[in-house]
Every structure is written in C-alpha cells, then in structure tokens.
Design an enzyme around this catalytic site. Structure first.
Site, PDB file in Angstrom:
ATOM      1  N   SER A 153       0.845  -1.197   0.000  1.00 42.75           N
ATOM      2  CA  SER A 153       0.000   0.000   0.000  1.00 42.75           C
ATOM      3  C   SER A 153       0.883   1.250   0.000  1.00 42.75           C
ATOM      4  O   SER A 153       1.689   1.431  -0.905  1.00 42.75           O
ATOM      5  CB  SER A 153      -0.954  -0.046   1.190  1.00 42.75           C
ATOM      6  N   ASP A 198      -9.285  -4.151  -6.080  1.00 41.20           N
ATOM      7  CA  ASP A 198      -8.750  -3.335  -4.985  1.00 41.20           C
ATOM      8  C   ASP A 198      -9.489  -1.996  -4.950  1.00 41.20           C
ATOM      9  O   ASP A 198      -9.337  -1.167  -5.848  1.00 41.20           O
ATOM     10  CB  ASP A 198      -7.258  -3.113  -5.202  1.00 41.20           C
ATOM     11  N   HIS A 230      -7.160  -5.511  -1.827  1.00 41.71           N
ATOM     12  CA  HIS A 230      -5.995  -4.685  -1.506  1.00 41.71           C
ATOM     13  C   HIS A 230      -4.893  -5.479  -0.808  1.00 41.71           C
ATOM     14  O   HIS A 230      -3.734  -5.074  -0.852  1.00 41.71           O
ATOM     15  CB  HIS A 230      -6.436  -3.507  -0.635  1.00 41.71           C
TER      16      HIS A 230
END
Length: 364
Positions: A153, A198, A230
């Site tokens: 991320s 995602d 994600h």
C-alpha cells in the site's frame, strides 16, 4: 538500462562443456519455488543487538541458517495504519530461499509514502551494519551491493520512492502500491502487484500509473491478480501462490543476478497465467551476441503455433532444447521433410541447435 541475459552463453556451454553448468539450473523450476523454501530460518531483533534505526520503529531480520553466503537482502514496510504483522509472511519465505529479509514498523502508523521510503533506506543500513557486527550471525555473510526494497500500500509507494532516492537499490517489489501522482524516475527493476478488485488503491489510479511512470528503460513488470483485493499480495500465497513465485524469481534474477530465473518468468509464470487479470511487462531474456537475422539458416513462421519450416539444402541433424538447456528431442531434416513440429509443447521459447547455429523459436 535493460540487462542482456546470458542464456545463450549458458546454452552453448551446456552443449560444448560438461554437464556441470547445466546442473546449476536443473533444480530451478516453478515446482521448486515452494513456500517454505529449502533453508531453515532464524530471526534477529533489537534484543539480539541489531541497530535501532531512527527512521523506523522496531525490526525483525529473517535469515537462512544453512544456506551458502553471501546473501542478498530486502527491506519490507507495511501500509498506512498497518503493523509489520500485515506483511510478516514475506520474511520467512524469502529467508527460506536464501534472501535475508528485514521487516520494519513505522515511527507513526500514519506515515506517508515518502517517510516509508526513508524507513526502508534506514532499514537497509541496519542490514548493512550486520555484515560488520562481530557478534552477528550475519557477519561477513551479506552482499552489501545486493539490496532490494518492498512494501504494501503506502509502503509499496514508498518502495518505489526509495529507489528514486537511493540509486544503489537493485530491485523493487511493490505490493498493491498506493501513491498518487507518482514521480518514479529510477533504474531499479520493479515488480508491481495489484488486485483487480482493490477498492483502496484501484489499479487504474495507482499500480497502472506507477508502471507507466517508471521509465521504459527500466525493467518492469505489472501483475494484476484476478479478483484480488488490496491485501492479495500481502503474503507469498496470493494468487494461489503465484505471487510468491514471481516475486522470488524477480529478486533472484535482478538482485541475486541469477539468470536461471528469467525463463521461469518469461516461459512459464507469465504465459497465460490463470491467476492474472492483466500482465504488463518491459523486460526480456535476449540471446547474447546473436543479433536478429544473423543466421545463415532461416526458419519460418517464427513465432509459430505448430511447426517451423527450415531452408536447408542437405540432410541436417538438429536438437531442440528448452530455455534451461535441457534436451527435448532431436531429428534429421532432409529435402522431403523440412519441418520441425512444436505442436506438442507449451507456449514459450525454444532453441534449435543444428551444425554451427543455434536458432531461437517462439511458440505462441
């Protein structure tokens, strides 16, 4: 700059020299990139004497105990508000395959990508110092010129930015990276994983832009996991295990500089992968010193879906090899039969050796 891989050199050696060189690649197969790998793993923390870096909070180093040094290393950082446990499975996976991994936390769970980039660079300094600490089990066992970074991320965005800041970084593995308006002008070979579904870092707004923002002169690969969310790349088990296999192959190829792993990517893992909804790449395994159209013998069509025709005049013996230099089959071409049949083989790259020539054949 794109690397020119030494597959042709390896290929010729497997034919002209003893089988010693071939043995170097024999055990490097898709099936053998297991989780865990072949080596036993131990850990180091600050309680064991490792450095407490100022740009990150806490660290665990995973290292192989029965592999042959020197070892390449990778630093891994989690994402926004996440703890090291969110990416922890990568540590023992890499170490079990002979790569030292340091997984860190951030000084604040709210740190943005740029701060995470600095945390990764600081973590690499901690690993570097382990190579010189006289009470460390890693003393004199690290190759301090073979460092990579990774993150999830915002940590994935940070890993890309770390490569921009520190040009000595040899590879990047970005896990569903989050970084808007990316500025990613660097030369570190980068592997980007994304998840098709995602909603936190939609690929069209992040991973895809990261791939496009990385220069075309940089070796790069984007692998979008079908139906992935994600956190699909938070462990090497993502995409039914293909995430780990691709990540390890990428690091072995570019950071460990082991060319045996290039055909695993180009001829197996990235050929119509069922786990992928999208694959973009700008890297290749090329024949060393054999420019296109340099052969006296012409084969067509190439690429082919089934057979290739060969323009020979006299009876000629040929042998077909795969990209690992393993013999597949052989035969004799003559006036009444000038074709070599590849229809029973998978899509990929093959090499035909005849007389003093080696020809690259692509089956698609």
């Amino acid at each position: 700059m794109k690397q020119i891989y030494f597959i042709a050199l390896f290929f010729f050696a497997t034919i002209l020299l003893p089988s010693k060189i071939l043995a170097q690649c024999e055990d490097i197969t898709v099936e053998n990139i297991t989780n865990p790998g072949p080596y036993e793993v131990a850990t180091l923390t600050e309680a064991d004497g490792i450095r407490n870096g100022p740009d990150y909070l806490s660290a665990t180093i995973y290292y192989p105990t029965n592999a042959t040094p020197p070892f390449a290393s990778i630093a891994i950082v989690p994402g926004f508000t996440a703890l090291p446990s969110s990416v922890q499975e990568w540590g023992p996976f890499y170490a079990s395959h002979g790569i030292v991994a340091i997984i860190i936390g951030t000084n604040s769970v709210f740190d943005l990508p740029e701060a995470r980039a600095m945390a990764l660079i600081d973590a690499l300094e901690t690993v570097r110092q382990e190579n010189f600490r006289n009470t460390s089990p890693l003393e004199d066992k690290l190759d301090i010129d073979k460092f990579a970074v990774s993150g999830w991320s915002m940590g994935g965005g940070g890993s890309q930015r770390a490569a921009v800041i520190d040009s000595t970084i040899k590879g990047v593995v970005a896990l569903c990276p989050w970084l808007p308006n990316p500025s990613l002008n660097h030369e570190s070979p980068v592997l980007i994983f994304s998840g098709q579904n995602d909603s936190t870092a939609p690929p069209a707004e992040h991973a895809d832009l990261h791939y496009n923002a990385t220069p075309n002169s940089t070796d790069k690969l984007l692998f979008e996991v079908a139906n992935g969310n994600h956190s699909v790349a938070n462990t090497p088990n993502g995409g039914n295990g293909v995430v780990g296999k691709i990540a390890l192959s990428w690091l072995k190829l570019y950071v460990d500089e082991d060319d045996c792993y290039c055909p695993l990517l180009t001829d197996f893992l990235l050929v119509d992968p069922p786990a992928a909804s999208k694959v973009l790449s700008s890297f290749e395994c090329e024949l060393l010193g054999l420019p296109e159209n340099s052969f006296a013998t012409i084969v067509y069509p190439n690429p082919t879906k089934n057979s290739v025709n060969v323009n020979i005049q006299n009876p000629t013996q040929y042998t077909v090899y795969n990209t690992l230099g393993q013999k597949l089959f052989s035969g004799i071409l003559h006036q009444n039969e000038k074709q070599i049949d590849f229809s029973n083989f998978n899509k990929g790259v093959y090499y035909v050796r005849m007389e003093n020539e080696t020809l690259k054949i692509i089956r698609n």
